[in-house]
Design an enzyme around this catalytic site. Structure first.
Site, PDB file in Angstrom:
ATOM      1  N   TYR A 252       0.834  -1.203   0.000  1.00  0.00           N
ATOM      2  CA  TYR A 252       0.000   0.000   0.000  1.00  0.00           C
ATOM      3  C   TYR A 252       0.873   1.260   0.000  1.00  0.00           C
ATOM      4  O   TYR A 252       0.662   2.173  -0.802  1.00  0.00           O
ATOM      5  CB  TYR A 252      -0.932  -0.016   1.216  1.00  0.00           C
ATOM      6  CG  TYR A 252      -1.716   1.261   1.401  1.00  0.00           C
ATOM      7  CD1 TYR A 252      -2.804   1.554   0.580  1.00  0.00           C
ATOM      8  CD2 TYR A 252      -1.360   2.192   2.366  1.00  0.00           C
ATOM      9  CE1 TYR A 252      -3.516   2.729   0.730  1.00  0.00           C
ATOM     10  CE2 TYR A 252      -2.070   3.370   2.528  1.00  0.00           C
ATOM     11  CZ  TYR A 252      -3.134   3.634   1.705  1.00  0.00           C
ATOM     12  OH  TYR A 252      -3.833   4.807   1.839  1.00  0.00           O
TER      13      TYR A 252
ATOM     14  N   ASP B  23     -10.178   9.502   6.082  1.00  0.00           N
ATOM     15  CA  ASP B  23      -8.845  10.099   6.065  1.00  0.00           C
ATOM     16  C   ASP B  23      -8.969  11.585   5.771  1.00  0.00           C
ATOM     17  O   ASP B  23      -9.253  11.959   4.643  1.00  0.00           O
ATOM     18  CB  ASP B  23      -8.000   9.392   4.997  1.00  0.00           C
ATOM     19  CG  ASP B  23      -6.551   9.862   4.986  1.00  0.00           C
ATOM     20  OD1 ASP B  23      -6.212  10.850   5.661  1.00  0.00           O
ATOM     21  OD2 ASP B  23      -5.753   9.227   4.268  1.00  0.00           O
TER      22      ASP B  23
END
Lengths: 123, 123
Positions: free
Chosen positions: A14, A38
């Site tokens: 990731y 986020d």
């Protein structure tokens, strides 16, 4: 439950892909119905289409990522990492603590990133 | 929602009290119906009686704590910290990443600690 190694592999991959910036590749790490929050407190995005928009938004910014501390437990991971943004001669760094949960195949079910604008440091 | 300052204060006070080792004082930081999962994957403890047993178990070990990285978002905090255990001449360190949620009064509603035995370092 996915193995701790498989979870660590997804986290590392990731961060590699966040730096490389290819949104479609990042999405292959996410389960179909995954959620992204986020930073913490922002709207929760659900599913690949919503998540695609999030990553596409900063895909073209030059970035570096570094995993600083990783803890894996059960089918979850928490990790401290550094995201360095490069714009011309200027470099700035955010160091979020992120939390992810994973499905059986170590695909990301949820990603939540703890950071705030006051954490951004100009290098 | 509690202020970011109130949350930071609870986290700092919590680490002070974990080092000082007084279980009853630690419990004053927890909401009545709070939960503790430490480490991730272990049984979730709910309520002061269950949580008391957890802290009482290592109350008498000499300890030092240090907050390394704190991120606050919404009514939550994630932080990397160091717990040093002193037994005779030997010192060992665990560096968990912990996640807490808080109520309106910045009392802890849930605490979850990410670490595993393989993270323990002999100093």
């Amino acid at each position: 439950m996915p193995s701790q190694e498989a979870i660590a592999q997804t986290v590392n991959r990731y961060l590699e892909l966040v730096a490389a910036g290819n949104t479609d590749e990042i999405l292959t790490l996410y389960a179909a119905d995954a959620t992204v929050e986020d930073p913490i407190g922002s709207d929760v995005l659900r599913g690949h289409d919503a998540i695609r928009g999030f990553y596409a938004g900063f895909q073209d910014i030059e970035k570096e990522t570094e995993l600083a501390q990783l803890r894996v437990g059960g089918s979850e991971a928490a990790y401290l990492w550094h995201l360095t943004l490069v714009t011309g001669d200027s470099r700035s760094r955010i160091s979020p603590i992120s939390h992810m949960t994973f499905d059986e195949d170590a695909k990301i079910l949820s990603m939540r990133a703890f950071w705030s604008p006051s954490d951004v440091k100009v290098l």
